[in-house]
Write an enzyme that holds these catalytic residues in place. Structure first.
Site, PDB file in Angstrom:
ATOM      1  N   GLU A  14       0.814  -1.229   0.000  1.00  0.00           N
ATOM      2  CA  GLU A  14       0.000   0.000   0.000  1.00  0.00           C
ATOM      3  C   GLU A  14       0.845   1.276   0.000  1.00  0.00           C
ATOM      4  OE1 GLU A  14      -2.835  -0.106   3.196  1.00  0.00           O
ATOM      5  OE2 GLU A  14      -3.871  -1.851   2.382  1.00  0.00           O
TER       6      GLU A  14
ATOM      7  N   GLU B 173      -5.164  -8.756   0.843  1.00  0.00           N
ATOM      8  CA  GLU B 173      -5.788  -8.423   2.132  1.00  0.00           C
ATOM      9  C   GLU B 173      -7.256  -8.141   1.907  1.00  0.00           C
ATOM     10  OE1 GLU B 173      -4.140  -5.178   4.493  1.00  0.00           O
ATOM     11  OE2 GLU B 173      -2.091  -5.771   3.982  1.00  0.00           O
TER      12      GLU B 173
HETATM   13  C1  BGP Z   1      -4.162  -2.209   5.635  1.00  0.00           C
HETATM   14  C2  BGP Z   1      -2.729  -2.384   6.043  1.00  0.00           C
HETATM   15  C3  BGP Z   1      -2.515  -3.217   7.247  1.00  0.00           C
HETATM   16  C4  BGP Z   1      -3.643  -3.233   8.258  1.00  0.00           C
HETATM   17  C5  BGP Z   1      -5.028  -3.134   7.656  1.00  0.00           C
HETATM   18  C6  BGP Z   1      -6.140  -2.848   8.632  1.00  0.00           C
HETATM   19  O1  BGP Z   1      -4.336  -0.972   5.058  1.00  0.00           O
HETATM   20  O2  BGP Z   1      -1.943  -2.963   5.024  1.00  0.00           O
HETATM   21  O3  BGP Z   1      -1.269  -2.915   7.772  1.00  0.00           O
HETATM   22  O4  BGP Z   1      -3.401  -2.498   9.354  1.00  0.00           O
HETATM   23  O5  BGP Z   1      -5.082  -2.184   6.645  1.00  0.00           O
HETATM   24  O6  BGP Z   1      -6.363  -1.482   8.777  1.00  0.00           O
HETATM   25  P1  BGP Z   1      -6.231  -0.703  10.129  1.00  0.00           P
HETATM   26  O7  BGP Z   1      -5.032  -1.268  10.812  1.00  0.00           O
HETATM   27  O8  BGP Z   1      -6.015   0.717   9.768  1.00  0.00           O
HETATM   28  O9  BGP Z   1      -7.489  -0.931  10.856  1.00  0.00           O
END
Ligand code: BGP
Length: 465
Positions: A167, A366
């Site tokens: 990302e 993801e």
């Molecule tokens: C994605 C990232 C992760 C993870 C996930 C969940 O954007 O790659 O690292 O954290 O989101 O989001 P958040 O942690 O902001 O709730």
């Protein structure tokens, strides 16, 4: 009831990152990254003041965790190497303790038939490099390429799937526009330069990887947020959605797959007089070194409309000068994270990749649902009964399946995440894992209902629903 079968060798698993899972041990030799530093200086910014030192302790519990991956049906798992663990100062001497650790993790995964997918950069700038500007400084590109080369040489005999960034738009947004990553600036010019350097670093690492002729693949993981206009028949809404798409998706998707930047983005940076500094052959490097494989993170769509609110000039130009966010009436929300749940988005992304990006090999790297206070759902056996997560994954997988049936080259599905982990500023607020982690009991792990369910899906290579 319908049966959803997936192709043979479909990748079932989950994703995590080094900073979010590893934790610290005395004498581990890790250097500080921006998260360690930010937490030390501003702990109040982090939910309940929990920092990255107190994560799910993968560093000491990786063997147990890999067994739990097996029990939850993983045939593949993505995590990252922490740059500041391998190179405590970002450059210079390799930390041998880190080399030993990553060797053990990769060997253990392979011994358990779980293929390691490895990210090189997941938001974790070594502090020493950040002090000199981080991604703003061209020297970081060189440092990153040297770091990447070391990783390929040390681990490339066993790691066959590499990802240059996770990302990469997020450090741009978080660090230089919307202030949720260090250094939390609001500066569009810097944002553009940072994005350019990340793209360049990725292309250069790809060049090195391909040059080494190792038998594996290299790609990038992008969070693609389809930009839906409020009204498709309204040209102004449509234009707003094209700008949002250029800023947040195509700024990395186009260079990664096609080797070029999207015309709308070029138009904006020229108009704002913010063309990034670059060297003569940089655009050729980007043009000639594109990815083999695309990881797609999908959580939420973006809905936009024509700019109706006044432009806020306080901090100079912003992407938001070109669109307004649109709250669609009746949208389904995940209230804990404040993100819309729109399952069809995953299909729309895959079809876009099929039609406009040469149907490049890709996978869902993801997808997931963060839920607060999951203790509410613990049953007498101590297991989180997370039916909502099973429903979330099922509903998304149905659309992945539909895209497959329509010719998408999607190769797998990884959940965010395996163990509940530390989520940056949100720390341990929202839990995402197939496996719960009890912080009060030294990180005790317990498989959730969704973890057992996922094992069945993986064993059957599909499900009925
Ligand atoms: C994605 C990232 C992760 C993870 C996930 C969940 O954007 O790659 O690292 O954290 O989101 O989001 P958040 O942690 O902001 O709730």
């Amino acid at each position: 009831m319908k049966t959803y079968n997936f192709p043979e060798n479909f990748w079932w698993g989950s994703a995590a990152s080094g900073t979010q899972t590893e934790g610290r041990l005395p004498n581990d030799g890790k250097g500080e990254n921006i998260w360690d530093y930010w937490y030390e200086t501003n702990p109040e910014l982090f939910f309940n003041q929990v920092g990255p030192g107190k994560t799910s302790q993968f560093l000491s519990k990786y063997e147990e965790d890999i067994q739990l991956m097996k029990k939850t049906g993983h045939n593949s798992f993505r995590t990252g190497i922490q740059w500041s663990r391998l190179f405590p100062k970002g450059t210079g001497e390799v930390n041998q303790v880190a080399v030993n650790f990553y060797n053990k993790v990769f060997d253990e995964l392979l011994a358990n038939d779980i293929e390691p997918f490895i990210t090189l950069y997941h938001f974790d700038m070594p502090l020493e490099l950040q002090k000199k500007g981080g991604w703003l400084n061209r020297e970081t590109v060189d440092a990153y390429v040297a770091y990447a080369k070391t990783c390929f040489e040390l681990f490339g005999d066993r790691v066959k799937k590499w990802f240059t960034h996770n990302e990469p738009i997020v450090p741009v947004e978080g660090g230089y526009l919307y202030q949720f990553h260090y250094p939390a600036e609001v500066n569009m010019k810097h944002a553009v330069q940072v994005g350019f350097h990340e793209n360049l670093a990725s292309a250069k690492a790809i060049a090195v990887y391909h040059g080494l002729k190792l038998d594996g693949e290299i790609g990038i993981v992008l969070n693609l947020t389809p930009s839906y206009p409020r009204d498709e028949n309204n040209p102004e809404d449509l234009k707003a959605s094209q700008y949002a798409d250029a800023f947040f998706n195509r700024s990395f998707l186009d260079p990664a797959v096609k080797g070029t930047f999207p015309p709308k983005l070029i138009e904006v940076v020229k108009e704002l007089n913010m063309v990034p500094e670059m060297e003569a052959d940089d655009l050729d490097v980007i043009k000639n070194n594109t990815i083999d494989l695309l990881g797609i993170n999908y959580y939420q769509p973006r809905r936009v409309k024509a700019k109706e609110s006044a432009i806020d000039h306080t901090n100079g130009p912003m992407p938001d000068d070109y669109f307004d966010n649109y709250e669609m009436p009746g949208r389904k929300m995940n209230p804990y994270r404040g993100w819309e749940i729109y399952e069809k988005g995953i299909y729309d992304i895959l079809i876009n990749v099929r039609d406009n990006y040469g149907n490049i090999r890709c996978y869902i790297s993801e997808n997931g649902m963060g839920v607060e206070n999951e203790e509410r759902f613990i049953d007498a056996k101590g297991e989180v009964q997370d039916d909502y997560r099973i429903e979330f994954v099922t509903d998304h997988l149905k659309f992945v399946h539909q895209a497959l049936e329509e010719g998408s080259n999607v190769q797998g599905y990884h959940m965010w995440t395996c163990m509940d982990n530390w989520s940056w500023l949100n720390a341990y607020k929202n839990r995402y894992g197939f496996i719960s982690v009890d912080l009060a009991q030294d990180g005790k792990r317990t498989i959730k209902k969704s973890g057992y369910w996922f094992k069945q899906v993986s064993d059957n290579n599909g499900f009925e629903a």
